[in-house]
Design an enzyme around this catalytic site. Structure first.
Site, PDB file in Angstrom:
ATOM      1  N   ILE A  55     119.002  15.487 -80.842  1.00  8.52           N
ATOM      2  CA  ILE A  55     117.812  15.786 -81.648  1.00  8.52           C
ATOM      3  C   ILE A  55     117.206  17.065 -81.079  1.00  8.52           C
ATOM      4  CG2 ILE A  55     115.580  14.935 -82.462  1.00  8.52           C
ATOM      5  CD1 ILE A  55     116.524  12.074 -81.774  1.00  8.52           C
ATOM      6  N   TYR A  60     113.308  24.945 -77.696  1.00  9.48           N
ATOM      7  CA  TYR A  60     114.655  24.478 -77.335  1.00  9.48           C
ATOM      8  C   TYR A  60     114.722  23.442 -76.207  1.00  9.48           C
ATOM      9  CZ  TYR A  60     116.433  28.341 -80.242  1.00  9.48           C
ATOM     10  OH  TYR A  60     116.707  29.198 -81.268  1.00  9.48           O
ATOM     11  N   GLU A  67     123.321  11.402 -75.527  1.00  6.42           N
ATOM     12  CA  GLU A  67     123.389  10.346 -74.495  1.00  6.42           C
ATOM     13  C   GLU A  67     121.987   9.848 -74.158  1.00  6.42           C
ATOM     14  OE1 GLU A  67     124.792  13.310 -74.506  1.00  6.42           O
ATOM     15  OE2 GLU A  67     126.678  13.369 -73.401  1.00  6.42           O
ATOM     16  N   CYS A  99     126.652  16.628 -70.320  1.00  6.31           N
ATOM     17  CA  CYS A  99     126.088  17.715 -69.517  1.00  6.31           C
ATOM     18  C   CYS A  99     125.607  17.149 -68.171  1.00  6.31           C
ATOM     19  CB  CYS A  99     124.926  18.372 -70.267  1.00  6.31           C
ATOM     20  SG  CYS A  99     123.426  17.362 -70.323  1.00  6.31           S
TER      21      CYS A  99
HETATM   22  N1  THU Z   1     124.527  17.996 -76.203  1.00  2.34           N
HETATM   23  C1  THU Z   1     124.542  16.627 -76.179  1.00  2.34           C
HETATM   24  O1  THU Z   1     124.007  15.968 -77.086  1.00  2.34           O
HETATM   25  N2  THU Z   1     125.169  16.020 -75.143  1.00  2.34           N
HETATM   26  C2  THU Z   1     125.779  16.672 -74.129  1.00  2.34           C
HETATM   27  O2  THU Z   1     126.187  16.049 -73.150  1.00  2.34           O
HETATM   28  C3  THU Z   1     125.973  18.121 -74.192  1.00  2.34           C
HETATM   29  C4  THU Z   1     125.112  18.825 -75.172  1.00  2.34           C
HETATM   30  C5  THU Z   1     123.820  18.660 -77.288  1.00  2.34           C
HETATM   31  C6  THU Z   1     122.528  19.319 -76.860  1.00  2.34           C
HETATM   32  C7  THU Z   1     122.358  20.363 -77.942  1.00  2.34           C
HETATM   33  O3  THU Z   1     121.694  19.747 -79.037  1.00  2.34           O
HETATM   34  C8  THU Z   1     123.773  20.708 -78.360  1.00  2.34           C
HETATM   35  O4  THU Z   1     124.600  19.687 -77.839  1.00  2.34           O
HETATM   36  C9  THU Z   1     124.252  22.059 -77.852  1.00  2.34           C
HETATM   37  O5  THU Z   1     124.058  22.168 -76.496  1.00  2.34           O
END
Ligand code: THU
Length: 148
Positions: A55, A60, A67, A99
């Site tokens: 979301i 930003y 997760e 991440c």
């Molecule tokens: N993102 C996730 O939802 N999970 C992760 O572990 C890596 C990144 C999302 C965050 C952002 O909305 C998009 O991916 C690009 O970074």
């Protein structure tokens, strides 16, 4: 905490359910800035599945990873519950691993043996033991023995 890296498998049927739950979330993802929808599904030791999508936010850093949202759903519904597996699906060309911040978030609720699966929409999943994704992690045990 170092976790043993030999994990019992999750049944094909459960894994297929978990993947479907993560895939479903791609429809709900709000990613107008990155155009990178992510879906996550968590399987608890008690056999429940919780879903989340990313979301984003015009400010930003205020955005949420898939997760984090799935963890929120789990805790809001069942309270703190050990997680046996996480499945991440993205629409990118290659699978995305959680991440760094989400590895730490998952660490809080990871069962002592936890699998992390990741896949693109059409590809076959890759998997890693959580202990390999976040070795020598910092967790609740590190805070024990501190006077309050
Ligand atoms: N993102 C996730 O939802 N999970 C992760 O572990 C890596 C990144 C999302 C965050 C952002 O909305 C998009 O991916 C690009 O970074």
């Amino acid at each position: 905490m170092n976790r043993p890296l030999i994990l019992p498998d999750i049944s094909e049927a459960t894994l297929a359910q978990l993947r479907k739950a993560a895939e479903e979330m791609l429809k709900h993802a709000y990613a107008p800035y990155s155009h990178f929808p992510v879906g996550a599904a968590l399987l608890t030791e008690s056999g429940h599945i919780f879903q989340g999508c990313n979301i984003e936010n015009a400010a930003y850093p205020s955005g949420l990873c898939a997760e984090a949202v799935a963890i929120g759903q789990m805790v809001a519904t069942l309270g703190s519950t050990p997680v046996r597996a996480a499945f991440i699906v993205c629409k990118g060309h290659s699978p995305a691993w959680p991440c760094g911040t989400c590895r730490q978030r998952l660490n809080e609720f990871a069962a002592s043996l936890m699998w992390v699966y990741t896949s693109t929409l059409t590809g076959s999943p890759q998997r890693m033991a959580f202990g390999e994704l976040l070795p020598n992690s910092f967790g609740a045990a590190d805070l024990q023995g501190i006077a309050r």
